[in-house]
Design a protein around this motif. Structure first.
Motif, PDB file in Angstrom:
ATOM      1  N   ALA A 176      -6.692  14.460 -10.373  1.00 30.20           N
ATOM      2  CA  ALA A 176      -6.358  14.533 -11.791  1.00 30.20           C
ATOM      3  C   ALA A 176      -5.076  15.314 -12.024  1.00 30.20           C
ATOM      4  CB  ALA A 176      -7.506  15.169 -12.565  1.00 30.20           C
ATOM      5  N   SER A 177      -4.836  16.332 -11.213  1.00 26.04           N
ATOM      6  CA  SER A 177      -3.624  17.143 -11.383  1.00 26.04           C
ATOM      7  C   SER A 177      -2.392  16.452 -10.841  1.00 26.04           C
ATOM      8  CB  SER A 177      -3.798  18.499 -10.681  1.00 26.04           C
ATOM      9  OG  SER A 177      -3.904  18.339  -9.278  1.00 26.04           O
ATOM     10  N   PHE A 178      -2.567  15.521  -9.885  1.00 27.76           N
ATOM     11  CA  PHE A 178      -1.424  14.872  -9.253  1.00 27.76           C
ATOM     12  C   PHE A 178      -1.028  13.577  -9.936  1.00 27.76           C
ATOM     13  CE2 PHE A 178       1.234  12.992  -6.006  1.00 27.76           C
ATOM     14  CZ  PHE A 178       1.877  14.096  -5.470  1.00 27.76           C
ATOM     15  N   ILE A 179      -1.997  12.864 -10.482  1.00 30.97           N
ATOM     16  CA  ILE A 179      -1.728  11.577 -11.113  1.00 30.97           C
ATOM     17  C   ILE A 179      -2.108  11.640 -12.590  1.00 30.97           C
ATOM     18  CG2 ILE A 179      -2.296   9.121 -11.161  1.00 30.97           C
ATOM     19  CD1 ILE A 179      -2.798   9.214  -8.213  1.00 30.97           C
ATOM     20  N   GLY A 180      -1.121  11.467 -13.466  1.00 29.44           N
ATOM     21  CA  GLY A 180      -1.421  11.351 -14.887  1.00 29.44           C
ATOM     22  C   GLY A 180      -1.237  12.596 -15.704  1.00 29.44           C
ATOM     23  N   THR A 186       3.000  -4.212   3.558  1.00 29.08           N
ATOM     24  CA  THR A 186       3.959  -3.117   3.421  1.00 29.08           C
ATOM     25  C   THR A 186       3.239  -1.805   3.163  1.00 29.08           C
ATOM     26  OG1 THR A 186       5.626  -4.630   2.535  1.00 29.08           O
ATOM     27  CG2 THR A 186       5.954  -2.282   2.106  1.00 29.08           C
ATOM     28  N   VAL A 187       3.662  -0.772   3.887  1.00 26.54           N
ATOM     29  CA  VAL A 187       3.132   0.578   3.688  1.00 26.54           C
ATOM     30  C   VAL A 187       4.295   1.467   3.263  1.00 26.54           C
ATOM     31  CG1 VAL A 187       1.801   2.479   4.660  1.00 26.54           C
ATOM     32  CG2 VAL A 187       1.444   0.151   5.509  1.00 26.54           C
ATOM     33  N   PHE A 188       4.144   2.061   2.090  1.00 28.03           N
ATOM     34  CA  PHE A 188       5.217   2.797   1.430  1.00 28.03           C
ATOM     35  C   PHE A 188       4.794   4.252   1.263  1.00 28.03           C
ATOM     36  CE2 PHE A 188       7.233   3.980  -2.731  1.00 28.03           C
ATOM     37  CZ  PHE A 188       8.559   3.809  -2.379  1.00 28.03           C
ATOM     38  N   VAL A 232       0.844  -1.190   0.000  1.00 27.41           N
ATOM     39  CA  VAL A 232       0.000   0.000   0.000  1.00 27.41           C
ATOM     40  C   VAL A 232       0.880   1.240   0.000  1.00 27.41           C
ATOM     41  CG1 VAL A 232      -1.697   1.324   1.328  1.00 27.41           C
ATOM     42  CG2 VAL A 232      -1.901  -1.167   1.158  1.00 27.41           C
ATOM     43  N   THR A 233       0.565   2.187  -0.870  1.00 27.74           N
ATOM     44  CA  THR A 233       1.346   3.417  -0.960  1.00 27.74           C
ATOM     45  C   THR A 233       0.530   4.611  -0.492  1.00 27.74           C
ATOM     46  OG1 THR A 233       2.724   2.626  -2.774  1.00 27.74           O
ATOM     47  CG2 THR A 233       2.542   4.997  -2.526  1.00 27.74           C
ATOM     48  N   LEU A 234       1.145   5.413   0.372  1.00 26.68           N
ATOM     49  CA  LEU A 234       0.590   6.709   0.763  1.00 26.68           C
ATOM     50  C   LEU A 234       1.278   7.741  -0.112  1.00 26.68           C
ATOM     51  CD1 LEU A 234       0.715   6.340   4.666  1.00 26.68           C
ATOM     52  CD2 LEU A 234      -0.966   5.420   3.057  1.00 26.68           C
ATOM     53  N   LEU A 235       0.517   8.333  -1.012  1.00 22.88           N
ATOM     54  CA  LEU A 235       1.057   9.231  -2.027  1.00 22.88           C
ATOM     55  C   LEU A 235       0.556  10.644  -1.793  1.00 22.88           C
ATOM     56  CD1 LEU A 235       2.443   9.657  -4.866  1.00 22.88           C
ATOM     57  CD2 LEU A 235       0.206   9.086  -5.862  1.00 22.88           C
ATOM     58  N   GLY A 236       1.412  11.619  -2.062  1.00 19.38           N
ATOM     59  CA  GLY A 236       0.964  12.998  -1.959  1.00 19.38           C
ATOM     60  C   GLY A 236       2.133  13.955  -1.898  1.00 19.38           C
ATOM     61  N   PRO A 237       1.859  15.252  -1.985  1.00 13.96           N
ATOM     62  CA  PRO A 237       2.926  16.257  -1.943  1.00 13.96           C
ATOM     63  C   PRO A 237       3.517  16.401  -0.553  1.00 13.96           C
ATOM     64  CG  PRO A 237       0.784  17.319  -1.945  1.00 13.96           C
ATOM     65  CD  PRO A 237       0.524  15.855  -2.155  1.00 13.96           C
ATOM     66  N   SER A 238       4.629  17.097  -0.455  1.00 11.19           N
ATOM     67  CA  SER A 238       5.254  17.344   0.845  1.00 11.19           C
ATOM     68  C   SER A 238       4.272  18.073   1.764  1.00 11.19           C
ATOM     69  CB  SER A 238       6.519  18.181   0.665  1.00 11.19           C
ATOM     70  OG  SER A 238       7.471  17.495  -0.115  1.00 11.19           O
ATOM     71  N   ALA A 268       4.676   5.140  -7.254  1.00 14.22           N
ATOM     72  CA  ALA A 268       3.459   4.579  -6.668  1.00 14.22           C
ATOM     73  C   ALA A 268       2.746   3.664  -7.657  1.00 14.22           C
ATOM     74  CB  ALA A 268       2.527   5.702  -6.220  1.00 14.22           C
ATOM     75  N   MET A 269       2.694   4.070  -8.924  1.00 14.74           N
ATOM     76  CA  MET A 269       2.007   3.275  -9.933  1.00 14.74           C
ATOM     77  C   MET A 269       2.711   1.941 -10.162  1.00 14.74           C
ATOM     78  SD  MET A 269      -0.638   5.034 -11.008  1.00 14.74           S
ATOM     79  CE  MET A 269      -1.031   4.373 -12.620  1.00 14.74           C
ATOM     80  N   VAL A 270       4.036   1.938 -10.141  1.00 14.25           N
ATOM     81  CA  VAL A 270       4.818   0.740 -10.425  1.00 14.25           C
ATOM     82  C   VAL A 270       4.738  -0.271  -9.284  1.00 14.25           C
ATOM     83  CG1 VAL A 270       7.193  -0.110 -10.669  1.00 14.25           C
ATOM     84  CG2 VAL A 270       6.428   1.840 -12.025  1.00 14.25           C
ATOM     85  N   MET A 271       4.722   0.209  -8.040  1.00 19.67           N
ATOM     86  CA  MET A 271       4.942  -0.681  -6.910  1.00 19.67           C
ATOM     87  C   MET A 271       3.682  -1.136  -6.180  1.00 19.67           C
ATOM     88  SD  MET A 271       8.373   1.110  -5.310  1.00 19.67           S
ATOM     89  CE  MET A 271       8.765  -0.288  -4.263  1.00 19.67           C
ATOM     90  N   SER A 272       2.573  -0.446  -6.327  1.00 22.51           N
ATOM     91  CA  SER A 272       1.466  -0.597  -5.380  1.00 22.51           C
ATOM     92  C   SER A 272       0.387  -1.594  -5.790  1.00 22.51           C
ATOM     93  CB  SER A 272       0.796   0.764  -5.160  1.00 22.51           C
ATOM     94  OG  SER A 272       1.736   1.773  -4.900  1.00 22.51           O
ATOM     95  N   ASP A 273      -0.225  -2.207  -4.774  1.00 26.55           N
ATOM     96  CA  ASP A 273      -1.517  -2.874  -4.941  1.00 26.55           C
ATOM     97  C   ASP A 273      -2.636  -1.848  -4.791  1.00 26.55           C
ATOM     98  OD1 ASP A 273      -0.627  -5.618  -5.224  1.00 26.55           O
ATOM     99  OD2 ASP A 273      -0.099  -5.538  -3.101  1.00 26.55           O
ATOM    100  N   VAL A 274      -2.461  -0.962  -3.803  1.00 27.27           N
ATOM    101  CA  VAL A 274      -3.458   0.072  -3.510  1.00 27.27           C
ATOM    102  C   VAL A 274      -2.721   1.383  -3.247  1.00 27.27           C
ATOM    103  CG1 VAL A 274      -5.314   0.819  -1.949  1.00 27.27           C
ATOM    104  CG2 VAL A 274      -5.052  -1.608  -2.501  1.00 27.27           C
ATOM    105  N   ILE A 275      -3.292   2.486  -3.740  1.00 28.50           N
ATOM    106  CA  ILE A 275      -2.745   3.815  -3.492  1.00 28.50           C
ATOM    107  C   ILE A 275      -3.774   4.637  -2.726  1.00 28.50           C
ATOM    108  CG2 ILE A 275      -1.965   5.980  -4.561  1.00 28.50           C
ATOM    109  CD1 ILE A 275      -1.107   4.321  -6.999  1.00 28.50           C
ATOM    110  N   HIS A 276      -3.300   5.347  -1.700  1.00 23.93           N
ATOM    111  CA  HIS A 276      -4.127   6.324  -0.999  1.00 23.93           C
ATOM    112  C   HIS A 276      -3.502   7.689  -1.247  1.00 23.93           C
ATOM    113  CE1 HIS A 276      -6.399   3.203   1.111  1.00 23.93           C
ATOM    114  NE2 HIS A 276      -5.241   2.612   1.371  1.00 23.93           N
TER     115      HIS A 276
END
Length: 336
Positions: free
Chosen positions: A231-235, A187-189, A32-38, A197-205
């Protein structure tokens, strides 16, 4: 029942509320990935799970047990930080064995477990090397081995690859994912890198200002953003106001404020050919940027900027100043 559960978790630093009532569930064995800006709260949540930060409110459960106020050493959680924090006066073997020795594990068992961990991270023959003799990638592998050798219930990775060069980083992404799958360890990344995040994750938050903006599989997150921020952060979506979209296409969506279109779905051609179910209009190439095997065009159309990603093929390139015909299928227009 979820393996890890956060219930209305709040974290304040003085008057600053960093986590604003996080509800999140993680299944056993997932990456699981926790994704986001600083500054969005993702690392703070990770530290709350590990016990390195106390929560200001809410509860945290691991394998059905409330660990909200459990000491870090009793949570059975391994953690790898951005700074690997290896003991400079210990060789590779002793760094990896440290946690086992703290648990008073028998010496023969330590030797066997360290040997397996060394093999898992491909550091055979480097057991006697000191941290100062290792590359950044090798140090990262030692830190990973040190975290998994104690067989924790959960592995936490706090941006461990951010200081590594791009080529090695991609290699280590694959290695970490392989090891995680082989061990079946939950695992929490944490990362701010959407590609990682796209390459490694089963689930992204996806985190935004202390809250979870959207959760889903990498494909769901990429193809179905739930908000303008997502939409602005991913893709790297083109995000057009409803007015701008109407000025380009002649169509106005009454059920949305904005429309998102992925750059790779914006098709360019020299000659106009009508296509059913598509919006078509002209634009002028104003800039182009190579991005590996993709060429990103910046196009000005009726006063609005559009990005288009096309495969880098020498037989189908446009020059700055060229007029192009743009085709966007209605099915690729996401209403926000």
């Amino acid at each position: 029942m979820s393996y890890i559960k956060f219930e209305n978790v709040v974290k304040k630093f003085g008057d600053n509320m960093v986590l604003k009532g996080i509800d999140l569930e993680i299944e056993r064995g997932d990456f699981v990935t926790l994704l986001g800006p600083s500054g969005c709260g993702k690392s703070t949540l990770l530290r709350c799970l590990s016990g390195l930060e106390d929560v200001s409110g809410g509860r945290i459960f691991l394998d059905g047990r409330d660990i909200t106020y459990t000491e870090p050493s009793k949570r059975e959680i391994g953690m790898v930080f951005q700074q690997y924090s290896l003991f400079p006066n210990m060789n590779v073997f002793d760094n990896i064995a440290f946690g086992l020795r703290m648990k008073k594990t028998p010496q023969d068992e330590i030797a066997a477990k360290v040997r397996r961990a060394v093999e898992m991270v491909a550091l055979e023959g480097r057991e006697n090397a000191m941290p100062s003799e290792l590359s950044g990638g090798q140090q990262q592998r030692v830190a990973l081995a040190r975290s998994i050798v104690t067989e924790p219930k959960v592995l936490l990775l706090d941006e461990p690859l951010s200081a590594i060069d791009a080529k090695l980083r991609k290699s280590l992404q694959k290695e970490i994912r392989r090891i995680q799958r082989d061990m079946g360890i939950t695992t929490v990344f944490v990362t701010h890198d959407q590609d990682e995040a796209m390459v490694m994750s089963d689930v992204i938050h996806l985190f935004n200002a202390g809250r979870i903006e959207q959760s889903g599989t990498p494909i769901q997150m990429y193809t179905k953003p739930a908000s303008t921020f997502a939409a602005s952060f991913i893709g790297n979506y083109n995000i057009l106001s409803n007015r701008a979209f109407s000025e380009l296409t002649g169509v106005s969506y009454s059920d949305s404020n904005e429309v998102a279109v992925r750059p790779e779905t914006v098709e360019l051609s020299q000659d106009f050919a009508p296509v059913d179910g598509a919006y078509q209009f002209d634009g002028k190439i104003v800039d182009q940027t190579p991005r590996g095997n993709v060429l990103r065009y910046r196009i000005l159309a009726n006063g609005h900027e559009i990005l288009s990603d096309t495969l880098f093929r020498s037989k189908a390139l446009f020059a700055n100043g060229d007029t192009v015909h743009i085709t966007i299928m209605d099915r690729n227009c996401i209403r926000l």
